[in-house]
Design a protein around this motif. Structure first.
Motif, PDB file in Angstrom:
ATOM      1  N   CYS A  69      38.873  36.534  40.446  1.00 28.21           N
ATOM      2  CA  CYS A  69      37.830  36.708  38.517  1.00 28.21           C
ATOM      3  C   CYS A  69      36.983  37.307  38.821  1.00 28.21           C
ATOM      4  CB  CYS A  69      38.734  35.520  37.936  1.00 28.21           C
ATOM      5  SG  CYS A  69      40.329  34.729  37.823  1.00 28.21           S
ATOM      6  N   GLY A  70      36.691  38.344  39.373  1.00 25.35           N
ATOM      7  CA  GLY A  70      35.085  38.779  39.278  1.00 25.35           C
ATOM      8  C   GLY A  70      34.355  38.400  40.541  1.00 25.35           C
ATOM      9  N   ILE A  71      33.555  38.133  40.620  1.00 16.75           N
ATOM     10  CA  ILE A  71      33.065  38.169  42.675  1.00 16.75           C
ATOM     11  C   ILE A  71      32.260  36.247  42.691  1.00 16.75           C
ATOM     12  CG2 ILE A  71      31.787  40.617  42.500  1.00 16.75           C
ATOM     13  CD1 ILE A  71      28.952  38.812  41.853  1.00 16.75           C
ATOM     14  N   SER A  72      32.853  35.079  41.578  1.00 18.23           N
ATOM     15  CA  SER A  72      32.248  34.080  42.312  1.00 18.23           C
ATOM     16  C   SER A  72      33.710  34.071  43.042  1.00 18.23           C
ATOM     17  CB  SER A  72      32.660  33.307  41.049  1.00 18.23           C
ATOM     18  OG  SER A  72      33.025  31.718  41.485  1.00 18.23           O
ATOM     19  N   ASP A  73      33.230  32.669  44.623  1.00 16.96           N
ATOM     20  CA  ASP A  73      34.066  32.092  45.542  1.00 16.96           C
ATOM     21  C   ASP A  73      34.718  31.364  45.379  1.00 16.96           C
ATOM     22  OD1 ASP A  73      31.502  30.894  45.946  1.00 16.96           O
ATOM     23  OD2 ASP A  73      32.061  32.008  48.037  1.00 16.96           O
ATOM     24  N   THR A  74      34.342  30.951  43.710  1.00 20.78           N
ATOM     25  CA  THR A  74      34.735  28.956  43.916  1.00 20.78           C
ATOM     26  C   THR A  74      36.237  28.807  44.287  1.00 20.78           C
ATOM     27  OG1 THR A  74      33.783  28.944  42.263  1.00 20.78           O
ATOM     28  CG2 THR A  74      35.178  27.528  41.842  1.00 20.78           C
ATOM     29  N   ALA A  75      37.076  29.964  44.096  1.00 20.88           N
ATOM     30  CA  ALA A  75      38.757  30.027  43.954  1.00 20.88           C
ATOM     31  C   ALA A  75      38.796  30.148  45.199  1.00 20.88           C
ATOM     32  CB  ALA A  75      39.759  30.655  42.848  1.00 20.88           C
ATOM     33  N   LEU A  76      37.809  30.892  46.099  1.00 20.91           N
ATOM     34  CA  LEU A  76      38.548  31.156  47.284  1.00 20.91           C
ATOM     35  C   LEU A  76      38.341  30.043  48.135  1.00 20.91           C
ATOM     36  CD1 LEU A  76      39.849  32.932  49.791  1.00 20.91           C
ATOM     37  CD2 LEU A  76      36.599  33.534  49.653  1.00 20.91           C
ATOM     38  N   LYS A  77      37.138  28.836  47.807  1.00 22.94           N
ATOM     39  CA  LYS A  77      36.726  27.834  48.364  1.00 22.94           C
ATOM     40  C   LYS A  77      37.865  26.974  48.433  1.00 22.94           C
ATOM     41  CE  LYS A  77      32.842  27.896  46.404  1.00 22.94           C
ATOM     42  NZ  LYS A  77      31.292  27.589  46.670  1.00 22.94           N
TER      43      LYS A  77
ATOM     44  N   ILE B 237      41.880  34.273  58.413  1.00 19.94           N
ATOM     45  CA  ILE B 237      41.830  35.885  58.366  1.00 19.94           C
ATOM     46  C   ILE B 237      41.882  36.166  56.802  1.00 19.94           C
ATOM     47  CG2 ILE B 237      42.264  38.087  58.626  1.00 19.94           C
ATOM     48  CD1 ILE B 237      43.679  37.160  60.693  1.00 19.94           C
ATOM     49  N   LEU B 238      40.425  36.632  56.349  1.00 17.48           N
ATOM     50  CA  LEU B 238      39.615  37.053  54.570  1.00 17.48           C
ATOM     51  C   LEU B 238      40.282  38.528  54.916  1.00 17.48           C
ATOM     52  CD1 LEU B 238      37.918  33.983  53.541  1.00 17.48           C
ATOM     53  CD2 LEU B 238      40.027  34.224  53.470  1.00 17.48           C
ATOM     54  N   ASN B 239      40.243  38.769  53.674  1.00 19.21           N
ATOM     55  CA  ASN B 239      40.009  40.091  53.756  1.00 19.21           C
ATOM     56  C   ASN B 239      39.897  40.713  52.478  1.00 19.21           C
ATOM     57  OD1 ASN B 239      41.735  42.235  56.129  1.00 19.21           O
ATOM     58  ND2 ASN B 239      43.324  40.769  54.918  1.00 19.21           N
ATOM     59  N   PHE B 240      38.552  40.970  51.789  1.00 18.76           N
ATOM     60  CA  PHE B 240      38.192  41.116  50.471  1.00 18.76           C
ATOM     61  C   PHE B 240      38.650  42.572  50.358  1.00 18.76           C
ATOM     62  CE2 PHE B 240      35.855  37.633  52.051  1.00 18.76           C
ATOM     63  CZ  PHE B 240      34.801  36.991  51.553  1.00 18.76           C
ATOM     64  N   ARG B 241      38.760  42.691  48.790  1.00 19.04           N
ATOM     65  CA  ARG B 241      39.227  43.953  48.264  1.00 19.04           C
ATOM     66  C   ARG B 241      38.967  43.877  47.072  1.00 19.04           C
ATOM     67  NH1 ARG B 241      43.203  46.119  50.187  1.00 19.04           N
ATOM     68  NH2 ARG B 241      44.090  45.489  52.380  1.00 19.04           N
ATOM     69  N   LEU B 242      37.255  43.464  46.616  1.00 22.08           N
ATOM     70  CA  LEU B 242      35.819  44.215  45.585  1.00 22.08           C
ATOM     71  C   LEU B 242      36.497  45.231  44.758  1.00 22.08           C
ATOM     72  CD1 LEU B 242      33.824  40.673  46.059  1.00 22.08           C
ATOM     73  CD2 LEU B 242      35.936  41.026  44.996  1.00 22.08           C
ATOM     74  N   ASP B 243      35.548  45.298  43.618  1.00 23.15           N
ATOM     75  CA  ASP B 243      35.221  47.020  43.118  1.00 23.15           C
ATOM     76  C   ASP B 243      34.437  48.034  44.367  1.00 23.15           C
ATOM     77  OD1 ASP B 243      36.735  46.274  41.502  1.00 23.15           O
ATOM     78  OD2 ASP B 243      35.603  46.220  39.582  1.00 23.15           O
ATOM     79  N   ASN B 244      35.101  49.118  44.283  1.00 22.99           N
ATOM     80  CA  ASN B 244      34.460  50.075  44.152  1.00 22.99           C
ATOM     81  C   ASN B 244      33.203  50.182  43.484  1.00 22.99           C
ATOM     82  OD1 ASN B 244      32.915  51.833  46.711  1.00 22.99           O
ATOM     83  ND2 ASN B 244      34.680  53.284  46.414  1.00 22.99           N
ATOM     84  N   ASP B 245      32.062  49.595  43.978  1.00 22.05           N
ATOM     85  CA  ASP B 245      30.787  49.799  43.155  1.00 22.05           C
ATOM     86  C   ASP B 245      29.637  48.615  44.032  1.00 22.05           C
ATOM     87  OD1 ASP B 245      31.358  47.303  42.401  1.00 22.05           O
ATOM     88  OD2 ASP B 245      31.696  47.954  40.267  1.00 22.05           O
ATOM     89  N   GLU B 246      28.295  48.777  43.040  1.00 24.24           N
ATOM     90  CA  GLU B 246      27.504  48.092  44.215  1.00 24.24           C
ATOM     91  C   GLU B 246      27.472  46.737  44.532  1.00 24.24           C
ATOM     92  OE1 GLU B 246      22.808  47.792  43.235  1.00 24.24           O
ATOM     93  OE2 GLU B 246      23.306  49.824  42.749  1.00 24.24           O
ATOM     94  N   THR B 247      28.282  46.261  43.233  1.00 26.59           N
ATOM     95  CA  THR B 247      28.570  44.757  43.100  1.00 26.59           C
ATOM     96  C   THR B 247      29.369  44.566  43.797  1.00 26.59           C
ATOM     97  OG1 THR B 247      27.290  44.448  40.834  1.00 26.59           O
ATOM     98  CG2 THR B 247      29.138  42.760  41.067  1.00 26.59           C
ATOM     99  N   GLY B 248      30.166  45.417  43.850  1.00 29.40           N
ATOM    100  CA  GLY B 248      31.736  44.769  44.857  1.00 29.40           C
ATOM    101  C   GLY B 248      30.731  44.539  46.102  1.00 29.40           C
ATOM    102  N   HIS B 249      30.175  46.004  46.894  1.00 33.06           N
ATOM    103  CA  HIS B 249      29.665  46.003  47.830  1.00 33.06           C
ATOM    104  C   HIS B 249      28.285  45.257  48.358  1.00 33.06           C
ATOM    105  CE1 HIS B 249      31.707  49.860  49.878  1.00 33.06           C
ATOM    106  NE2 HIS B 249      32.045  50.582  47.858  1.00 33.06           N
ATOM    107  N   SER B 250      27.344  43.965  47.715  1.00 30.67           N
ATOM    108  CA  SER B 250      26.639  43.345  48.403  1.00 30.67           C
ATOM    109  C   SER B 250      27.667  42.675  47.803  1.00 30.67           C
ATOM    110  CB  SER B 250      25.938  43.630  46.928  1.00 30.67           C
ATOM    111  OG  SER B 250      25.927  43.876  46.058  1.00 30.67           O
ATOM    112  N   THR B 251      28.184  42.075  47.533  1.00 23.40           N
ATOM    113  CA  THR B 251      29.053  40.961  47.085  1.00 23.40           C
ATOM    114  C   THR B 251      30.156  40.610  48.403  1.00 23.40           C
ATOM    115  OG1 THR B 251      29.669  40.791  44.959  1.00 23.40           O
ATOM    116  CG2 THR B 251      30.900  39.281  45.897  1.00 23.40           C
ATOM    117  N   VAL B 252      30.286  40.978  49.111  1.00 20.22           N
ATOM    118  CA  VAL B 252      31.544  41.335  50.140  1.00 20.22           C
ATOM    119  C   VAL B 252      30.547  41.169  51.045  1.00 20.22           C
ATOM    120  CG1 VAL B 252      32.657  43.327  51.674  1.00 20.22           C
ATOM    121  CG2 VAL B 252      33.625  42.903  49.324  1.00 20.22           C
ATOM    122  N   GLU B 253      29.666  42.167  51.354  1.00 18.90           N
ATOM    123  CA  GLU B 253      28.334  41.915  52.684  1.00 18.90           C
ATOM    124  C   GLU B 253      27.636  40.437  52.304  1.00 18.90           C
ATOM    125  OE1 GLU B 253      23.532  43.321  53.402  1.00 18.90           O
ATOM    126  OE2 GLU B 253      25.551  44.718  53.063  1.00 18.90           O
ATOM    127  N   THR B 254      27.965  39.828  51.290  1.00 18.40           N
ATOM    128  CA  THR B 254      26.979  38.451  51.633  1.00 18.40           C
ATOM    129  C   THR B 254      28.662  37.095  51.681  1.00 18.40           C
ATOM    130  OG1 THR B 254      25.933  38.714  49.203  1.00 18.40           O
ATOM    131  CG2 THR B 254      26.447  36.292  49.835  1.00 18.40           C
TER     132      THR B 254
END
Length: 92
Positions: A25-33, A44-61
Motif C-alpha cells: 500500500c505504497g512504500i511502507s514495510d509495516t505489513a511485510l514485517k 525469499i522476497l521479491n519486491f515489485r514497486l513502481d518503476n520510478d525514483e521512489t520505487g527504486h530508492s525504496t527497493v534499495e533500502t
C-alpha cells in the motif's frame, strides 16, 4: 491483481496461486514485517514497486535491510510506471 493476471496470461490459468503476494500500500514495510513475523517459513522476497525514483530508492533500502536479516531479496521493475500499466499494454 494486475500481477496475478499477468502471471496467468504468461504461464497459464491458476499459476498465480503458486506465489504469495502482499501489497505494501505504497512504500511502507509495516505489513511485510507483520507478515514475516507470522510466516517464518518465508525466506525469499521479491519486491515489485513502481518503476520510478521512489520505487527504486525504496527497493534499495529494503534490499539492504532484509538481506541483513537473512532473506534472499530480488527486485523486478515494470517496463512502464507500474504493473497495472504493464497489464494495460499487454491488453489485459
Amino acid at each position: 491483481m494486475s500481477h496475478c493476471t499477468i502471471t496467468n496470461m504468461i504461464y497459464g490459468r491458476g499459476t498465480y496461486k503458486q506465489q504469495t503476494r502482499l501489497s505494501l500500500c505504497g512504500i511502507s514495510d509495516t505489513a511485510l514485517k507483520a507478515f514475516l513475523e507470522i510466516h517464518k517459513e518465508v525466506k525469499i522476497l521479491n519486491f515489485r514497486l513502481d518503476n520510478d525514483e521512489t520505487g527504486h530508492s525504496t527497493v534499495e533500502t529494503y534490499t539492504e535491510k532484509y538481506m541483513a536479516l537473512g532473506y534472499e531479496v530480488h527486485a523486478v521493475f515494470s517496463k512502464e510506471k507500474d504493473i497495472n500499466e504493464d497489464l494495460q499494454k499487454m491488453g489485459g
